[in-house]
Design an enzyme around this catalytic site. Structure first.
Site, PDB file in Angstrom:
ATOM      1  N   CYS A 150       0.835  -1.203   0.000  1.00 49.13           N
ATOM      2  CA  CYS A 150       0.000   0.000   0.000  1.00 49.13           C
ATOM      3  C   CYS A 150       0.868   1.251   0.000  1.00 49.13           C
ATOM      4  O   CYS A 150       0.558   2.237  -0.682  1.00 49.13           O
ATOM      5  CB  CYS A 150      -0.942  -0.004   1.203  1.00 49.13           C
ATOM      6  SG  CYS A 150      -0.131  -0.248   2.796  1.00 49.13           S
ATOM      7  N   HIS A 177       1.845   5.438   9.620  1.00 47.39           N
ATOM      8  CA  HIS A 177       0.993   4.337   9.168  1.00 47.39           C
ATOM      9  C   HIS A 177       0.030   3.874  10.255  1.00 47.39           C
ATOM     10  O   HIS A 177       0.428   3.618  11.385  1.00 47.39           O
ATOM     11  CB  HIS A 177       1.890   3.162   8.740  1.00 47.39           C
ATOM     12  CG  HIS A 177       1.232   2.179   7.825  1.00 47.39           C
ATOM     13  ND1 HIS A 177       0.213   1.363   8.236  1.00 47.39           N
ATOM     14  CD2 HIS A 177       1.449   1.888   6.517  1.00 47.39           C
ATOM     15  CE1 HIS A 177      -0.169   0.606   7.217  1.00 47.39           C
ATOM     16  NE2 HIS A 177       0.564   0.909   6.168  1.00 47.39           N
TER      17      HIS A 177
END
Length: 332
Positions: A150, A177
């Site tokens: 991602c 994150h």
């Protein structure tokens, strides 16, 4: 119509299925997860704490989960080689287990009868493709491919745009994150990553990531020019990349904004987004872009030294690209 099977029904597997079911050219024919019974698979597909309840009808029987009247065969095999992908006429197996992510292990899906495999994780042996960046290099002889991570999907489109326009001499990336399933709810054993074993909901946790180096695999011209790290933070979804780069050409921040905006409205439309609003992470929940450039968050120190900020829904945006890659592979 491409017939797909999903192996691994975790965060990515379930979102990939939601997105795939909305695509007219994709048919989900089967899913496999050795740890989940059919009633539980239906429950987890229907209810999602982050992305909300599935809007349609979800039920199950002994051999299927049934979504909006469509029966999807279910299996509980630990070894993908034992799956009936051949008799099910599976064109592409999507492996979202995080386990079968190398050429030798993903080959099990081919052995089981699938024509091709898309891995939803970075791979050190399978070729990696990032939509909007290098998917045109895919050739039909490649049976097993990776959709990278991602974070690579967020970073690579932005890095490509900046490198094409100004040249990147070198750069460092930090991703802030959201937490993921590998982390702990309370302090627990994590022998390879001691910090990663600390309470996810109460800490900012420095971590490693190969996402920046992986950009060099999808953009060879940036090989060896980028590296990075991560901070895991206590939010459930949406992450943000901070890319600090030394450029080859002098420029202004306004010029950078113009170039990124043009790409977001042009060749990278749908992959790269652009905003000048005063946004925060939750504003991007459910955003299908790989990367949304935050024009008002970046800063410039000198004509060749800038910090750029780009958001991504690390679950939904990434899962959308997985299905895009599946469709791309099917057409090739």
């Amino acid at each position: 119509m491409v017939r797909v099977a999903i192996n691994g029904f975790g965060r990515i597997g379930r979102l990939v299925m939601r997105i795939a079911l909305s695509r007219p050219n994709v048919e989900v024919v089967a899913l496999n997860d050795p740890f989940i019974t059919n009633d539980y698979a239906a429950y987890m597909f229907k209810y999602d704490s982050t992305h909300g309840r599935y809007a349609g009808e979800v039920s199950h029987d002994d051999k299927h989960i049934i979504v909006d009247g469509k029966k999807i065969a279910t299996y509980q095999e630990r070894d993908p080689a034992n799956l009936p992908w051949g008799s099910s006429n599976v064109d592409i197996a999507i492996d979202s287990t995080g386990v079968f992510k190398e050429l030798d292990t993903a080959q099990k899906h081919i052995d089981a009868g699938a024509k091709k495999v898309v891995i939803t994780a970075p791979s050190s042996t399978a070729p990696m493709f990032v939509m909007g960046v290098n998917e045109e290099k895919y050739t039909s002889d490649l049976k097993i491919v990776s959709n990278a991570s991602c974070t690579t999907n967020c970073l690579a489109p932005l890095a490509k745009v900046i490198n094409d326009a100004f040249g990147i001499e070198e750069g460092l990336m930090t991703t802030v994150h959201s937490l993921t399933a590998t982390q702990k709810t309370v302090d627990g054993p994590s022998h390879k990553d001691w910090r990663g074993g600390r309470t996810a909901s109460g800490n900012i946790i420095p971590s490693s990531t190969g996402a920046a180096k992986a950009v060099g695999k999808v953009l060879p011209e940036l090989q060896g020019k980028l590296t990075g790290m991560a901070f895991r933070v206590p939010t459930v979804d949406v992450s943000v990349v901070d890319l600090t780069v030394k450029l080859n050409k002098e420029t202004t921040y306004d010029e950078i904004k113009k170039v990124v905006k043009a790409a977001a409205e042009g060749k990278l439309k749908g992959v790269l987004g652009y905003t000048e609003d005063a946004v925060v992470s939750s504003d991007f929940l459910g955003d299908s872009h790989s990367s949304i450039f935050d024009a008002s968050a970046g800063i410039q120190l000198s004509p060749k030294f800038v910090k750029l900020v780009s958001w991504y829904d690390n679950e939904y945006g990434y899962s959308t690209r997985v299905v895009d890659l599946v469709e791309h592979v099917a057409k090739a």
